[in-house]
Design a protein around this motif. Structure first.
Motif, mmCIF file in Angstrom:
data_model
loop_
_atom_site.group_PDB
_atom_site.id
_atom_site.type_symbol
_atom_site.label_atom_id
_atom_site.label_comp_id
_atom_site.label_asym_id
_atom_site.label_seq_id
_atom_site.Cartn_x
_atom_site.Cartn_y
_atom_site.Cartn_z
ATOM 1 N N ASP A 196 0.593 12.654 4.973
ATOM 2 C CA ASP A 196 -0.607 12.346 4.202
ATOM 3 C C ASP A 196 -0.729 10.859 3.798
ATOM 4 N N ILE A 197 0.486 10.269 3.196
ATOM 5 C CA ILE A 197 0.698 8.927 2.669
ATOM 6 C C ILE A 197 0.195 7.851 4.002
ATOM 7 N N GLN A 198 0.838 8.314 4.862
ATOM 8 C CA GLN A 198 0.590 7.502 6.235
ATOM 9 C C GLN A 198 -0.884 7.459 6.445
ATOM 10 N N LYS A 199 -1.415 8.564 6.322
ATOM 11 C CA LYS A 199 -3.096 8.755 6.716
ATOM 12 C C LYS A 199 -3.830 7.890 5.803
ATOM 13 N N ARG A 200 -3.358 7.841 4.490
ATOM 14 C CA ARG A 200 -4.313 7.160 3.521
ATOM 15 C C ARG A 200 -3.948 5.674 3.654
ATOM 16 N N VAL A 201 -2.830 5.239 4.128
ATOM 17 C CA VAL A 201 -2.423 3.894 4.381
ATOM 18 C C VAL A 201 -3.327 3.421 5.491
ATOM 19 N N ALA A 202 -3.443 4.201 6.665
ATOM 20 C CA ALA A 202 -4.142 3.887 7.874
ATOM 21 C C ALA A 202 -5.679 3.742 7.450
ATOM 22 N N CYS A 203 -6.089 4.622 6.618
ATOM 23 C CA CYS A 203 -7.571 4.504 6.135
ATOM 24 C C CYS A 203 -7.655 3.039 5.348
ATOM 25 N N SER A 263 0.866 -1.161 0.058
ATOM 26 C CA SER A 263 0.027 -0.165 -0.042
ATOM 27 C C SER A 263 0.764 1.270 -0.011
ATOM 28 N N TYR A 264 1.926 1.135 0.852
ATOM 29 C CA TYR A 264 2.931 2.404 0.895
ATOM 30 C C TYR A 264 3.600 2.364 -0.594
ATOM 31 N N LYS A 265 4.017 1.425 -0.958
ATOM 32 C CA LYS A 265 4.869 1.386 -2.360
ATOM 33 C C LYS A 265 4.645 2.490 -3.558
ATOM 34 N N PRO A 266 3.514 2.521 -4.066
ATOM 35 C CA PRO A 266 3.375 3.466 -5.224
ATOM 36 C C PRO A 266 3.620 4.885 -4.770
ATOM 37 N N ASP A 267 3.123 5.494 -3.485
ATOM 38 C CA ASP A 267 3.544 6.601 -3.107
ATOM 39 C C ASP A 267 4.937 6.835 -2.910
ATOM 40 N N LEU A 268 5.719 5.825 -2.103
ATOM 41 C CA LEU A 268 6.844 5.987 -1.830
ATOM 42 C C LEU A 268 7.921 6.028 -3.188
#
Length: 145
Positions: free
Chosen positions: A109-116, A24-29
């Protein structure tokens, strides 16, 4: 023996969940040209301002030899800087550059999206996080040094 079924393996459940979260993190990172370990080093530095290589390794439950190349790659990207401690030059202190500080809101913002993406409400998310921290601490205490 039901205890050997995959669905009864806590380690497999944790492995699968971790793999899903990292995907889930990978595309944004990737868009920011960061790896997940680099992201974790940045998070530690945002929290503590500056840390030695040894302290980063302790916070991330890794060996200093694992952290050093991650920090060097972040330095090449101009996100961190390393300096030697004045009273003990063997100690390398890592801090964020302005560019590293500037990434904070994007990565938040990325962390918040992944948490969601987890589908957990805030209470369940925090409870799970605490449970996993306790599990890590308990199991780690049983591992011989």
């Amino acid at each position: 023996m039901p205890n050997l079924y995959l669905e009864n393996q806590l380690c497999f459940s944790l492995y699968s969940a971790t793999h899903a979260l990292l995907r889930s993190y990978k595309p944004d990172l990737d868009k920011l040209n960061l790896t997940y370990p680099q992201y974790l080093v940045l998070v530690a530095l945002w929290q503590y301002s500056q840390l030695s290589i040894k302290e980063i390794a302790e916070k991330l439950l890794l060996e200093p030899a694992t952290i050093t190349p991650v920090v060097k790659r972040l330095e090449v990207k101009k996100l961190t800087k390393r300096t030697r401690q004045k009273d003990d030059e063997r100690v390398v202190i890592v801090s964020l550059t302005e560019e590293g500080q500037a990434l904070r809101s994007k990565l938040s913002d990325i962390q918040k999206r992944v948490a969601c993406d987890t589908g957990l409400d805030e209470g369940a998310f925090n409870t799970l996080n605490k449970t996993l921290s306790d599990l890590t601490k308990n199991v780690s205490a049983k591992i011989p040094s």
